[in-house]
Design a protein around this motif. Sequence first.
Motif, PDB file in Angstrom:
ATOM      1  N   ILE A 134      13.337 -83.808   0.777  1.00 55.30           N
ATOM      2  CA  ILE A 134      13.562 -82.358   0.882  1.00 55.30           C
ATOM      3  C   ILE A 134      13.163 -81.666  -0.414  1.00 55.30           C
ATOM      4  O   ILE A 134      12.516 -80.607  -0.401  1.00 55.30           O
ATOM      5  CB  ILE A 134      15.039 -82.080   1.216  1.00 55.30           C
ATOM      6  CG1 ILE A 134      15.385 -82.648   2.600  1.00 55.30           C
ATOM      7  CG2 ILE A 134      15.319 -80.580   1.180  1.00 55.30           C
ATOM      8  CD1 ILE A 134      16.854 -82.577   2.943  1.00 55.30           C
ATOM      9  N   GLY A 135      13.538 -82.275  -1.547  1.00 58.72           N
ATOM     10  CA  GLY A 135      13.247 -81.644  -2.838  1.00 58.72           C
ATOM     11  C   GLY A 135      11.762 -81.453  -3.083  1.00 58.72           C
ATOM     12  O   GLY A 135      11.321 -80.373  -3.489  1.00 58.72           O
ATOM     13  N   VAL A 136      10.985 -82.503  -2.851  1.00 61.71           N
ATOM     14  CA  VAL A 136       9.532 -82.417  -3.065  1.00 61.71           C
ATOM     15  C   VAL A 136       8.899 -81.403  -2.114  1.00 61.71           C
ATOM     16  O   VAL A 136       8.068 -80.576  -2.520  1.00 61.71           O
ATOM     17  CB  VAL A 136       8.890 -83.810  -2.882  1.00 61.71           C
ATOM     18  CG1 VAL A 136       7.372 -83.707  -2.826  1.00 61.71           C
ATOM     19  CG2 VAL A 136       9.291 -84.723  -4.035  1.00 61.71           C
ATOM     20  N   LEU A 137       9.302 -81.437  -0.840  1.00 63.33           N
ATOM     21  CA  LEU A 137       8.720 -80.529   0.154  1.00 63.33           C
ATOM     22  C   LEU A 137       9.071 -79.066  -0.145  1.00 63.33           C
ATOM     23  O   LEU A 137       8.201 -78.186  -0.107  1.00 63.33           O
ATOM     24  CB  LEU A 137       9.197 -80.907   1.553  1.00 63.33           C
ATOM     25  CG  LEU A 137       8.645 -82.221   2.112  1.00 63.33           C
ATOM     26  CD1 LEU A 137       9.395 -82.619   3.378  1.00 63.33           C
ATOM     27  CD2 LEU A 137       7.152 -82.092   2.406  1.00 63.33           C
ATOM     28  N   VAL A 138      10.340 -78.811  -0.461  1.00 62.87           N
ATOM     29  CA  VAL A 138      10.758 -77.431  -0.754  1.00 62.87           C
ATOM     30  C   VAL A 138      10.053 -76.916  -2.001  1.00 62.87           C
ATOM     31  O   VAL A 138       9.591 -75.768  -2.043  1.00 62.87           O
ATOM     32  CB  VAL A 138      12.293 -77.355  -0.906  1.00 62.87           C
ATOM     33  CG1 VAL A 138      12.717 -75.986  -1.440  1.00 62.87           C
ATOM     34  CG2 VAL A 138      12.971 -77.611   0.431  1.00 62.87           C
ATOM     35  N   THR A 139       9.961 -77.743  -3.023  1.00 68.10           N
ATOM     36  CA  THR A 139       9.256 -77.345  -4.245  1.00 68.10           C
ATOM     37  C   THR A 139       7.808 -76.992  -3.943  1.00 68.10           C
ATOM     38  O   THR A 139       7.288 -75.963  -4.397  1.00 68.10           O
ATOM     39  CB  THR A 139       9.298 -78.469  -5.292  1.00 68.10           C
ATOM     40  OG1 THR A 139      10.650 -78.772  -5.622  1.00 68.10           O
ATOM     41  CG2 THR A 139       8.559 -78.051  -6.564  1.00 68.10           C
ATOM     42  N   ALA A 140       7.131 -77.850  -3.177  1.00 70.44           N
ATOM     43  CA  ALA A 140       5.720 -77.617  -2.850  1.00 70.44           C
ATOM     44  C   ALA A 140       5.536 -76.331  -2.056  1.00 70.44           C
ATOM     45  O   ALA A 140       4.642 -75.523  -2.348  1.00 70.44           O
ATOM     46  CB  ALA A 140       5.167 -78.810  -2.068  1.00 70.44           C
ATOM     47  N   PHE A 141       6.387 -76.115  -1.044  1.00 68.47           N
ATOM     48  CA  PHE A 141       6.241 -74.926  -0.207  1.00 68.47           C
ATOM     49  C   PHE A 141       6.540 -73.647  -0.982  1.00 68.47           C
ATOM     50  O   PHE A 141       5.813 -72.653  -0.876  1.00 68.47           O
ATOM     51  CB  PHE A 141       7.152 -75.022   1.018  1.00 68.47           C
ATOM     52  CG  PHE A 141       6.651 -75.965   2.068  1.00 68.47           C
ATOM     53  CD1 PHE A 141       5.357 -75.868   2.567  1.00 68.47           C
ATOM     54  CD2 PHE A 141       7.468 -76.978   2.559  1.00 68.47           C
ATOM     55  CE1 PHE A 141       4.883 -76.749   3.532  1.00 68.47           C
ATOM     56  CE2 PHE A 141       7.004 -77.859   3.520  1.00 68.47           C
ATOM     57  CZ  PHE A 141       5.716 -77.743   4.003  1.00 68.47           C
ATOM     58  N   LEU A 142       7.630 -73.659  -1.773  1.00 69.66           N
ATOM     59  CA  LEU A 142       7.984 -72.454  -2.533  1.00 69.66           C
ATOM     60  C   LEU A 142       6.957 -72.158  -3.623  1.00 69.66           C
ATOM     61  O   LEU A 142       6.532 -71.005  -3.792  1.00 69.66           O
ATOM     62  CB  LEU A 142       9.376 -72.613  -3.154  1.00 69.66           C
ATOM     63  CG  LEU A 142      10.561 -72.534  -2.185  1.00 69.66           C
ATOM     64  CD1 LEU A 142      11.865 -72.802  -2.922  1.00 69.66           C
ATOM     65  CD2 LEU A 142      10.611 -71.174  -1.500  1.00 69.66           C
ATOM     66  N   PHE A 149      -0.637 -74.050  -0.898  1.00 69.84           N
ATOM     67  CA  PHE A 149       0.057 -75.302  -0.593  1.00 69.84           C
ATOM     68  C   PHE A 149      -0.537 -76.467  -1.393  1.00 69.84           C
ATOM     69  O   PHE A 149       0.190 -77.352  -1.855  1.00 69.84           O
ATOM     70  CB  PHE A 149      -0.016 -75.597   0.898  1.00 69.84           C
ATOM     71  CG  PHE A 149       0.624 -76.898   1.292  1.00 69.84           C
ATOM     72  CD1 PHE A 149       1.953 -77.156   1.012  1.00 69.84           C
ATOM     73  CD2 PHE A 149      -0.121 -77.883   1.931  1.00 69.84           C
ATOM     74  CE1 PHE A 149       2.547 -78.364   1.369  1.00 69.84           C
ATOM     75  CE2 PHE A 149       0.459 -79.095   2.285  1.00 69.84           C
ATOM     76  CZ  PHE A 149       1.794 -79.330   2.006  1.00 69.84           C
ATOM     77  N   LEU A 150      -1.855 -76.470  -1.563  1.00 73.65           N
ATOM     78  CA  LEU A 150      -2.490 -77.503  -2.385  1.00 73.65           C
ATOM     79  C   LEU A 150      -1.951 -77.441  -3.810  1.00 73.65           C
ATOM     80  O   LEU A 150      -1.603 -78.477  -4.400  1.00 73.65           O
ATOM     81  CB  LEU A 150      -4.008 -77.333  -2.389  1.00 73.65           C
ATOM     82  CG  LEU A 150      -4.803 -78.287  -3.285  1.00 73.65           C
ATOM     83  CD1 LEU A 150      -4.574 -79.746  -2.885  1.00 73.65           C
ATOM     84  CD2 LEU A 150      -6.291 -77.958  -3.256  1.00 73.65           C
ATOM     85  N   PHE A 151      -1.858 -76.242  -4.367  1.00 75.90           N
ATOM     86  CA  PHE A 151      -1.284 -76.099  -5.711  1.00 75.90           C
ATOM     87  C   PHE A 151       0.162 -76.589  -5.725  1.00 75.90           C
ATOM     88  O   PHE A 151       0.573 -77.335  -6.627  1.00 75.90           O
ATOM     89  CB  PHE A 151      -1.344 -74.647  -6.180  1.00 75.90           C
ATOM     90  CG  PHE A 151      -0.508 -74.391  -7.406  1.00 75.90           C
ATOM     91  CD1 PHE A 151      -0.967 -74.748  -8.658  1.00 75.90           C
ATOM     92  CD2 PHE A 151       0.762 -73.820  -7.300  1.00 75.90           C
ATOM     93  CE1 PHE A 151      -0.182 -74.552  -9.799  1.00 75.90           C
ATOM     94  CE2 PHE A 151       1.547 -73.615  -8.421  1.00 75.90           C
ATOM     95  CZ  PHE A 151       1.073 -73.980  -9.675  1.00 75.90           C
ATOM     96  N   GLY A 152       0.963 -76.163  -4.736  1.00 74.96           N
ATOM     97  CA  GLY A 152       2.363 -76.569  -4.689  1.00 74.96           C
ATOM     98  C   GLY A 152       2.531 -78.066  -4.604  1.00 74.96           C
ATOM     99  O   GLY A 152       3.414 -78.648  -5.248  1.00 74.96           O
TER     100      GLY A 152
END
Length: 439
Positions: free
Chosen positions: A96-104, A121-124
């Motif tokens: 969850i942490g990695v996904l939320v960080t990437a999306f935000l 999203f690529l940058f995230g």
Amino acid sequence: MVPVDLVAKLLVAILMLGVLAMVVSRKSGISYVPLFILLGVLIGPLTSFVPRSLSHELFEYVRVFGLVVILFTEGHNLSWKLLKRNSTTILLLDTIGVLVTAFLAGWFFSWLFGAPLLVGFLFGAIVSATDPATLIPLFRQYRVEQDVETTIVAESIFNDPLGIVLTTVAVAMLYPNAVSEVFSAFSGHVGVYGASVLYFLYEVIVSALVGVAMGFFGYWFIKKAEIFEFPEIEIFALGLAFLTFLVGDSIDASGYLAATVAGLVLGNFKVLGKFRSIGVMERVLKAISLEVRFNENLSAIATLFIFFLLGASLELGIFAGNLVKGLLVAYFVMLVARPLAALPIARRWGFRRYLFISLEGPRGIVPAALASLPLALVNKYGEGTLTLHWAEVILAVTVITVFASIVTETLWLPLLKKALLGTETVEERVRKLQAAKRA
């Protein structure tokens, strides 16, 4: 063809300036990573001592070889017992942490720069992984609670390869026919977004299985062939790391995650393996210690080259033009995305320790190594949603994010420790270590 003397000059410059940066770091207490980047800028875009094209070309090799060694070595440093004890927290932060960080981070990047969402999203995904390696000496210096320190470090070891997996998913969404046959097969049945979920799961599960299999193979081979001494054990371990990477890569999984898991299995052979006698166990222990020490030295050299070449790869005009917005993105990642991504662990840890963990997750080696990937993609596959301009912006903003997060989170660590955590005495830490060994 690149002139040999030019490559030799670059090697000398990086090695000698790297030593200088490490000396300055040790005497001043400043992290050496920002110094590596600044000196890379000095020998690259500022003085043109190293052509930018050469930096990019060498970086593509250093990125792959360096990450394999670094992640394989990091896997050894994960304690299976401590991993089990904090498994819930680590699992939450690394999924969850990695996904939320990437999306935000991706959303904010897209909103601030007006970039397409897939580019964001690529940058995230690139900046989703943390790297507290530069903070570990400070954790020890300020006696940060062992459970907190272990959680932050273990989280990083696993989210490094997972950040790479997520970046691979982002690349597959941008170039579905050029990157992955597995992704293309999935997208033919469930569409691009459904395929991205299935592909992420495929990469994680299959890569982990490959890593476990290769780790046990390595452990078995060391015992059967009696590879216990220098230089055989070092050569075999390095070969195993790259063989694991290639096996994972050949079946469209993540070779980086596979190498990390293989390192985890080897590093925990006393828990996971079986021995005929104490003597054999002691010889394997000695052999693993030798190869870990060797690979740690290689990891330090790889880190040096990755950050130097990252600085040398920058386009100063684009970097300067995006500095203010880049800093806004960096502090959004640190102060908004990371704390929100870590929210699921707040109930388990309490507010103060949750806040400390969420504010000590600097970006480091993996974002740095992936920063120039968008440029390589544009050069190889051409422009589409991802253009040369956006590739340059991602490179610049990633460097700014890495630089700002390491400097900021190094400086505020003692303040956060004093405000949010209690003082853990040496006796308390020893008792916790003893309890962990008994667990």
